[in-house]
Design a protein around this motif. Structure first.
Motif, PDB file in Angstrom:
ATOM      1  N   VAL A  60       0.866  -1.173   0.000  1.00  0.00           N
ATOM      2  CA  VAL A  60       0.000   0.000   0.000  1.00  0.00           C
ATOM      3  C   VAL A  60       0.905   1.226   0.000  1.00  0.00           C
ATOM      4  O   VAL A  60       1.850   1.315   0.793  1.00  0.00           O
ATOM      5  CB  VAL A  60      -0.949   0.034   1.208  1.00  0.00           C
ATOM      6  CG1 VAL A  60      -1.783   1.318   1.185  1.00  0.00           C
ATOM      7  CG2 VAL A  60      -1.869  -1.189   1.212  1.00  0.00           C
ATOM      8  N   TYR A  61       0.608   2.155  -0.913  1.00  0.00           N
ATOM      9  CA  TYR A  61       1.356   3.395  -1.016  1.00  0.00           C
ATOM     10  C   TYR A  61       0.470   4.588  -0.647  1.00  0.00           C
ATOM     11  O   TYR A  61      -0.754   4.542  -0.808  1.00  0.00           O
ATOM     12  CB  TYR A  61       1.844   3.609  -2.452  1.00  0.00           C
ATOM     13  CG  TYR A  61       2.905   2.645  -2.918  1.00  0.00           C
ATOM     14  CD1 TYR A  61       4.253   2.919  -2.724  1.00  0.00           C
ATOM     15  CD2 TYR A  61       2.563   1.468  -3.580  1.00  0.00           C
ATOM     16  CE1 TYR A  61       5.239   2.052  -3.164  1.00  0.00           C
ATOM     17  CE2 TYR A  61       3.534   0.582  -4.022  1.00  0.00           C
ATOM     18  CZ  TYR A  61       4.869   0.885  -3.808  1.00  0.00           C
ATOM     19  OH  TYR A  61       5.838   0.002  -4.248  1.00  0.00           O
ATOM     20  N   ARG A  62       1.114   5.640  -0.178  1.00  0.00           N
ATOM     21  CA  ARG A  62       0.460   6.934   0.001  1.00  0.00           C
ATOM     22  C   ARG A  62       1.141   7.939  -0.920  1.00  0.00           C
ATOM     23  O   ARG A  62       2.360   7.912  -1.074  1.00  0.00           O
ATOM     24  CB  ARG A  62       0.567   7.398   1.450  1.00  0.00           C
ATOM     25  CG  ARG A  62      -0.120   8.751   1.713  1.00  0.00           C
ATOM     26  CD  ARG A  62       0.179   9.315   3.102  1.00  0.00           C
ATOM     27  NE  ARG A  62      -0.480   8.516   4.140  1.00  0.00           N
ATOM     28  CZ  ARG A  62       0.154   7.850   5.100  1.00  0.00           C
ATOM     29  NH1 ARG A  62       1.485   7.869   5.149  1.00  0.00           N
ATOM     30  NH2 ARG A  62      -0.507   7.170   6.013  1.00  0.00           N
ATOM     31  N   HIS A  63       0.348   8.804  -1.517  1.00  0.00           N
ATOM     32  CA  HIS A  63       0.934   9.833  -2.376  1.00  0.00           C
ATOM     33  C   HIS A  63       0.033  11.064  -2.402  1.00  0.00           C
ATOM     34  O   HIS A  63      -1.153  10.993  -2.079  1.00  0.00           O
ATOM     35  CB  HIS A  63       1.135   9.302  -3.809  1.00  0.00           C
ATOM     36  CG  HIS A  63      -0.151   9.123  -4.564  1.00  0.00           C
ATOM     37  ND1 HIS A  63      -0.653  10.101  -5.393  1.00  0.00           N
ATOM     38  CD2 HIS A  63      -1.029   8.097  -4.614  1.00  0.00           C
ATOM     39  CE1 HIS A  63      -1.787   9.672  -5.925  1.00  0.00           C
ATOM     40  NE2 HIS A  63      -2.047   8.473  -5.470  1.00  0.00           N
ATOM     41  N   ARG A  64       0.607  12.150  -2.789  1.00  0.00           N
ATOM     42  CA  ARG A  64      -0.152  13.381  -2.958  1.00  0.00           C
ATOM     43  C   ARG A  64      -0.751  13.411  -4.352  1.00  0.00           C
ATOM     44  O   ARG A  64      -0.051  13.229  -5.353  1.00  0.00           O
ATOM     45  CB  ARG A  64       0.771  14.596  -2.773  1.00  0.00           C
ATOM     46  CG  ARG A  64       0.128  15.951  -3.055  1.00  0.00           C
ATOM     47  CD  ARG A  64      -0.809  16.364  -1.955  1.00  0.00           C
ATOM     48  NE  ARG A  64      -1.539  17.597  -2.295  1.00  0.00           N
ATOM     49  CZ  ARG A  64      -2.463  18.131  -1.526  1.00  0.00           C
ATOM     50  NH1 ARG A  64      -2.771  17.564  -0.364  1.00  0.00           N
ATOM     51  NH2 ARG A  64      -3.098  19.225  -1.890  1.00  0.00           N
ATOM     52  N   SER A  65      -2.067  13.625  -4.441  1.00  0.00           N
ATOM     53  CA  SER A  65      -2.732  13.751  -5.730  1.00  0.00           C
ATOM     54  C   SER A  65      -2.972  15.213  -6.042  1.00  0.00           C
ATOM     55  O   SER A  65      -3.671  15.907  -5.292  1.00  0.00           O
ATOM     56  CB  SER A  65      -4.070  13.001  -5.716  1.00  0.00           C
ATOM     57  OG  SER A  65      -4.835  13.352  -6.859  1.00  0.00           O
ATOM     58  N   CYS A  97      -5.462  16.220  -2.484  1.00  0.00           N
ATOM     59  CA  CYS A  97      -5.439  15.574  -1.173  1.00  0.00           C
ATOM     60  C   CYS A  97      -4.453  14.408  -1.230  1.00  0.00           C
ATOM     61  O   CYS A  97      -3.953  14.064  -2.298  1.00  0.00           O
ATOM     62  CB  CYS A  97      -6.827  15.064  -0.772  1.00  0.00           C
ATOM     63  SG  CYS A  97      -7.454  13.722  -1.799  1.00  0.00           S
ATOM     64  N   GLU A  98      -4.191  13.809  -0.083  1.00  0.00           N
ATOM     65  CA  GLU A  98      -3.378  12.594  -0.053  1.00  0.00           C
ATOM     66  C   GLU A  98      -4.270  11.390  -0.328  1.00  0.00           C
ATOM     67  O   GLU A  98      -5.414  11.321   0.123  1.00  0.00           O
ATOM     68  CB  GLU A  98      -2.691  12.435   1.302  1.00  0.00           C
ATOM     69  CG  GLU A  98      -1.522  13.377   1.490  1.00  0.00           C
ATOM     70  CD  GLU A  98      -0.578  12.912   2.595  1.00  0.00           C
ATOM     71  OE1 GLU A  98      -1.013  12.141   3.480  1.00  0.00           O
ATOM     72  OE2 GLU A  98       0.603  13.305   2.553  1.00  0.00           O
ATOM     73  N   MET A  99      -3.718  10.415  -1.072  1.00  0.00           N
ATOM     74  CA  MET A  99      -4.464   9.216  -1.429  1.00  0.00           C
ATOM     75  C   MET A  99      -3.647   7.972  -1.099  1.00  0.00           C
ATOM     76  O   MET A  99      -2.413   8.006  -1.074  1.00  0.00           O
ATOM     77  CB  MET A  99      -4.787   9.209  -2.934  1.00  0.00           C
ATOM     78  CG  MET A  99      -5.773  10.281  -3.358  1.00  0.00           C
ATOM     79  SD  MET A  99      -7.436  10.016  -2.696  1.00  0.00           S
ATOM     80  CE  MET A  99      -7.997   8.637  -3.713  1.00  0.00           C
TER      81      MET A  99
END
Length: 276
Positions: free
Chosen positions: A16-21, A26-28
Motif C-alpha cells: 500500500v502506497y500513500r501519495h499526494r494527488s 489531497c493525499e491518497m
C-alpha cells in the motif's frame, strides 16, 4: 509514492502506497500487488475499482485475488474510492461523499474542488504507477458495484486505453436508479442531460470502440432489481451490436464472497488479453 504497508502474498508482494494527488488536491492511498517476476520485467496491470464505502483495503483483504495475479503474472492496482481528508467535502450518508466518488469529475460545489476520480484513475494514477513500478502500459480495468459502473464508464469514455473490462454487480443505469440519481444530482447538478456522460447505458450509443464487456452478477443480489438492472444494459448493448456477456450466478449476493468465487476466471481472461 511512499510505501506504508507491505506483506508477502502468493510468492509476490502486497503493498500500500500513500501519495499526494494534484488532481484530487489531497493525499491518497493505493494498493498494489506485485507478482513474482524476472528481474527487469515490466508486467501488464489490472486496475480494480471498489464500491460504496470501500477503501483500498477491501479488495486486497477479501477477494483472494493475489494468487490468481501471481499465477498469470499481472499486477493488481486498487485505488481508494474517493478523495479523503480534512477539507474534502463529505456527507453523513454512506452513498455520497467520501467513500462514494462514483469515478466521475464533479462539476457542482462543494464537490468539484476534489471529486475528480475519473481524471485520477485514468491519467494521474497510471502515470505514477508506470513511472515508479515495474509495469507496462498494457492495462485493463474491472470493478464492483459503484466500481463496476466506474470500470465500464472509464472504458467507454477512453477508447484504446484498456484492453479488457469486467464488472461485478455494476450500477449500469445510474441515471435511473436511486444510488445514481442521488450521486449525479449532487456531483453534476439537476440537469439530467449532463448525466449521460457518466451513465454506462447512455454511453453505449456513442462508443468509439466495441470493447467486449463482461458482467458478473449474482442472482441473489438484494440490489439487483432496485439499483443494478443489468438486463436493461444488455438489451441496449444487443440493440447497438456492442459485445456484452452477462453471467448470472444463481444464489450469489452482492458481497465479496461472490467476487472471491469468480475473480479467478476474470483475472485469467484479462491476463490472456493483456498478454495477447
Amino acid at each position: 509514492m511512499d510505501l506504508i504497508e507491505e506483506h508477502r502474498a502468493a510468492e509476490g508482494t502486497q503493498r500500500v502506497y500513500r501519495h499526494r494527488s494534484e488532481v484530487l488536491d489531497c493525499e491518497m492511498k493505493v494498493a498494489v500487488f506485485l507478482p513474482p517476476a524476472p528481474e527487469g520485467a515490466r508486467l501488464p496491470v489490472i486496475y480494480w475499482l471498489s464500491g460504496l464505502t470501500c477503501t483500498e483495503q477491501n479488495f486486497i483483504t477479501k477477494a483472494g485475488a493475489q494468487r490468481y495475479a501471481a499465477e498469470h503474472g499481472v499486477v493488481l492496482v486498487a485505488p481508494d474510492t474517493s478523495p479523503r481528508g480534512e477539507g474534502v467535502a463529505d456527507d453523513p450518508a454512506y452513498d455520497l461523499g467520501q467513500g462514494a466518488g462514483f469515478y466521475l469529475n464533479a462539476t457542482e460545489a462543494p464537490w468539484a474542488a476534489h471529486y475528480r476520480m475519473h481524471d485520477y484513475v485514468v491519467h494521474e494514477l497510471p502515470a505514477l504507477i508506470e513511472a515508479e513500478l515495474p509495469v507496462s502500459d498494457r492495462r485493463s480495468i474491472m470493478g464492483h458495484s459503484m466500481g463496476g459502473h466506474g470500470a465500464i464508464v472509464l472504458a467507454l469514455r477512453n477508447p484504446g486505453r484498456y484492453r479488457a473490462v469486467s464488472a461485478f454487480s455494476p450500477i449500469v443505469t445510474p441515471s435511473q436508479v436511486p444510488w445514481g440519481r442521488k450521486a449525479f444530482t449532487a456531483y453534476l447538478g439537476a440537469d439530467e442531460a449532463a448525466w449521460a456522460e457518466w451513465d454506462a447505458l447512455a454511453l453505449l450509443a456513442g462508443a468509439a470502440e466495441r470493447l467486449p464487456i463482461v458482467i458478473e452478477q449474482g442472482g441473489g443480489d438484494e440490489f439487483l432489481g432496485p439499483q443494478l438492472r443489468p438486463e436493461d444494459f444488455v438489451a441496449e448493448a444487443e440493440r447497438l451490436g456492442h459485445p456484452v456477456a452477462l453471467h448470472l450466478r444463481p444464489g450469489y449476493d452482492h458481497s465479496y464472497y461472490f467476487i472471491a468465487s469468480f475473480i479467478g476466471a476474470e483475472i485469467a481472461r484479462h491476463a490472456m488479453v493483456l498478454k495477447g
